[in-house]
Enzyme design. Structure first.
Site, PDB file in Angstrom:
ATOM      1  N   ASP A  98       0.835  -1.207   0.000  1.00  0.00           N
ATOM      2  CA  ASP A  98       0.000   0.000   0.000  1.00  0.00           C
ATOM      3  C   ASP A  98       0.869   1.255   0.000  1.00  0.00           C
ATOM      4  OD1 ASP A  98      -2.291   1.536   0.129  1.00  0.00           O
ATOM      5  OD2 ASP A  98      -3.123   0.489   1.866  1.00  0.00           O
TER       6      ASP A  98
ATOM      7  N   ASP B  26     -10.893   2.106  -3.118  1.00  0.00           N
ATOM      8  CA  ASP B  26     -11.429   1.876  -1.775  1.00  0.00           C
ATOM      9  C   ASP B  26     -12.957   1.935  -1.787  1.00  0.00           C
ATOM     10  OD1 ASP B  26      -9.144   1.325  -0.422  1.00  0.00           O
ATOM     11  OD2 ASP B  26      -8.846   3.332   0.393  1.00  0.00           O
TER      12      ASP B  26
END
Ligand code: GLA
Length: 734
Positions: free
Chosen positions: A478, A548
């Site tokens: 990430d 997301d």
């Protein structure tokens, strides 16, 4: 050989499957001119297209109009400061502070295959797949050598480009702009497609008519970004998914980029693409070389859909690497939306138990397992397992998950450092910052200064230590903030303009070390969702967390835009809980499953919260995905609707031999007393009969022609966001 040099005309003819790209060396001064890019042509003598017999002529014929020549001639690689006032690709600052540069042909080389771009991601191809042309040019006054590199692929409508710049002079020189491609087109009646968005709203299609002047898309955020994506398409005003001329450009790079379409004074259009020159300056000492990242150029004369399928083929076969290139990837369950930071061994195992009983193949432990991280405000950089949460240690957890027949994956954010971390307390100067100025926080974290080798080595070794401690087969890498306050303790003042690119090179180096040390590891890229959904990352990571936003309705738009340039197998896509955590919308489990299946599939919810009926549905989805996975990963992809216009999203996967077809979609809005939607399939074998295996009455048969011209009626809709799915198999020739 797909590249020929026609000596008498000094013309290079580059041919791919259905396209030609033609370059000519012009005039006594040996300018490298762009002649043609488009549908394949057999003629070799097309350099008349350069109009070198018309005013303003070439300089040797009419030197009084030299500037007019520079400002209208379609240079293959335009340079700054000598008279081409359109966007240039190359700008320098020499030892006296001058910025001009002029390139003339010196020599060329043609060879089979394709060289690697040192330190950079790039497409690859062997001797049977592609041929490379390198044209060496020189600025004689600066003694600066520029090599233009072109690789047409034999069986794909693709040409890649990159550039090498070498300082052959004694004095150092600074490159202040060094783009990777420049193509001039006749006319300005084009549209431009780009992908635009924000966090949790990435890659929505933007299509507009271009005009005179400059229309740019770029990132200066240190990542390819949520906001803009390093792609652009130039297309006919009336081009559709199925018809018209389309030129797609995609930058194989994950950092700052710049791409622009410029409508010019003589009704020509210039497209450029490369590293964003903003905050860029790269010093070359004597003998040093700079290599630009690669641009992939695709041409389609059959609309946007064919461009899409060309990008998909190239990226699946000639960019994505490693064990998972052609292999099915595990269906995973990620605990992020199920638990956020509130989990422990027991909780994870309870999710894994339920998951394994439903056929799910991997548990991914997301953020929160290390240091003292119980919220997003601490511990990045402290890559040590928090045994208060992971009681019994990581190896024990992984072993228990393995015993359930599942693989184990783990989340890292290696490029970051929390202000509240042991690492920061020890090494305050390890973050990117300007001495004496307080750097801006974002998600309460700073970015590590990866231009420093000791920082890279420390972080890499701590990640490696965790990965070596247990049977971990997947990493979610990430990156959750953008780069600001550009400054490094390691770089001399004149080299500060190198920091953005050095940072990217270090990220690539770390990913390279990781995939070399752990060749069986499945690396999934993520950047606050999809801020690094780019071709550069695909070189290391066969899949990328798309967004997301896990809301099935909104995902259809995000996945629609993403599909234009990137393969479906790369699109990380999960079924999450309802009401959706990002939008509050409630959609059915069927709809969430259908949308998530158009990607690399997984779940991201607490399965223990589902009732028996829902668990059975999950088991059915998992089973169905396992059946369809090969088709979804390797099949040809067709968009059957435009969700922005059609009130429904529909897409199709069809096997190479057209024998298997999966059609999926979501009808958005219920309305009373309206006709059912009809969708027409594409790319089907018109001469065959197909049998419905799923979605309509079994054994119902239709010809390929009927499927494409008449279409299929989708079931009557009761409610909003209702999914549909058809699976068909070819049974006979008509
Ligand atoms: C980012 C990712 C999420 C999740 C969180 C964890 O936002 O996109 O999927 O991993 O970080 O902090």
């Amino acid at each position: 050989m797909s590249i020929r040099f026609i000596e008498k005309d000094k013309v290079f003819k580059l041919d791919s499957k259905d396209i030609s790209y033609i370059i000519a060396i012009v005039d006594e001064e040996q300018f490298v001119g762009h002649v043609y890019f488009g549908k394949k042509i057999l003629d070799e003598n097309v350099n008349y297209l350069l109009r070198i017999d018309e005013p303003p002529y070439v300089p040797s014929k009419n030197n009084r109009d030299r500037v007019s020549f520079y400002d209208s001639f379609p240079m293959e690689y335009s340079t700054h400061g000598i008279g081409d006032f359109r966007e240039s690709c190359l700008q320098v600052r020499d030892s006296k502070g001058h910025t001009a540069c002029k390139l003339q042909y010196i020599s060329h080389e043609i060879f089979k295959g394709k060289k690697e771009l040192k330190g950079l991601p790039a497409t690859f191809g062997d001797e049977n797949e592609c041929t490379t042309l390198e044209i060496t040019c020189l600025d004689k006054d600066l003694n600066l050598e520029v090599v233009l590199v072109y690789t047409p692929f034999e069986n794909l409508d693709v040409i890649t480009r990159s550039v090498r710049v070498k300082n052959c002079a004694k004095d150092s020189i600074t490159l202040t702009k060094v783009l990777s491609t420049c193509v001039d087109f006749d006319g300005i009646n084009y549209d431009m497609i780009s992908l635009h968005g924000s966090w949790a709203r990435e890659r929505h299609i933007s299509r507009k008519k271009i005009s005179y002047g400059k229309q740019a898309v770029s990132s200066n955020r240190g990542e390819s970004s949520h906001q803009d994506n390093p792609i652009i398409a130039l297309l006919d005003n009336n081009a559709t998914d199925e018809s018209g001329n389309v030129y797609g450009f995609n930058f194989v790079y994950s950092g700052n980029f710049f791409t622009q379409i410029e409508g010019c004074q003589f009704d020509t259009t210039r497209v450029v693409m490369g590293i964003n020159p903003e905050d860029f300056a790269w010093v070359l000492e004597e003998g040093q070389e700079f290599i630009t990242p690669e641009v992939v150029m695709v041409y389609s004369n059959e609309g946007i859909g064919k461009m899409t399928r060309t990008f998909h083929d190239l990226y699946r076969n000639n960019l994505i690497r490693g064990k998972y290139k052609d292999k099915k990837r595990p269906i995973l369950i990620n605990n992020w939306e199920a638990t956020y930071f509130d989990f422990n061994t027991e909780k994870l195992i309870s999710i894994a138990k339920e998951a394994s009983s439903l056929g799910i193949e991997m548990l991914v432990m997301d953020d929160g397992w290390f240091g003292k991280r119980n919220a997003d405000n601490s511990s990045l950089g402290d890559w040590v397992v928090n045994e208060e949460k992971i009681q019994g240690g990581l190896k024990n957890l992984v072993d228990e998950v393995n015993k359930l027949g599942m693989e184990f994956g783990i989340w890292f954010e290696p490029e970051m450092i929390s202000a509240n971390s042991d690492l920061f307390r020890e090494h305050q100067d390890w973050c990117i910052h300007i001495e004496g100025r307080e750097p801006a926080l974002c998600r309460e974290q700073y970015v590590l200064d990866l231009s420093r080798q000791e920082v890279v080595d420390y972080i890499y070794e701590s990640v490696k230590k965790v990965l070596s401690s247990a049977n971990i087969t997947y990493v979610k890498w990430d990156m959750n903030r953008q780069l600001t306050d550009l400054g490094s303790m390691n770089i001399t003042p004149e080299r500060h303009g190198e920091l953005f690119h050095r940072y990217m090179l270090a990220v690539y180096e770390m990913m390279n070390r990781l995939t070399t040390d752990f060749p069986d590891l499945l690396l999934e890229n993520c950047s606050g969702g999809g801020a690094r959904f780019d071709a550069g990352m695909l070189y290391y990571c066969p899949q990328i967390w798309c967004s997301d936003d896990t809301d099935a309705h909104e995902r259809t738009f995000i996945q629609y835009g993403t599909s234009f340039f990137y393969p479906i197998s790369a699109v990380g896509s999960h079924v999450s809980a309802v009401p959706n955590h990002q939008t509050g919308r409630i959609t059915s489990l069927e709809t969430r499953g259908t949308v998530a299946m158009a990607g690399s599939f997984g779940y991201e919810l607490d399965l223990n919260q589902l009732d028996q009926n829902e668990k059975e549905k999950v088991a059915e989805q998992v089973k169905a995905y396992k059946e369809y996975q090969e088709l979804i990963y390797g099949g040809k992809y067709y968009r059957l609707s435009n969700p922005k216009k059609d009130d429904l999203a529909a897409w199709e996967f069809i096997s190479e031999d057209c024998s298997k077809i999966l059609v999926q979609g979501v009808a958005f809005r219920a309305a009373s007393n309206v006709l059912r939607h009809r969708i027409k399939l594409l790319g089907v074998d018109a001469t065959a009969i197909y049998r419905f295996v799923k979605g309509r009455q079994k054994e119902e048969k239709l010809s390929g022609k009927a499927l494409m011209t008449g279409g299929i009626l989708i079931p009557a809709i009761k409610g909003d966001d209702v999914a549909f799915e058809f699976y068909l198999e070819k049974i006979e020739e008509c």
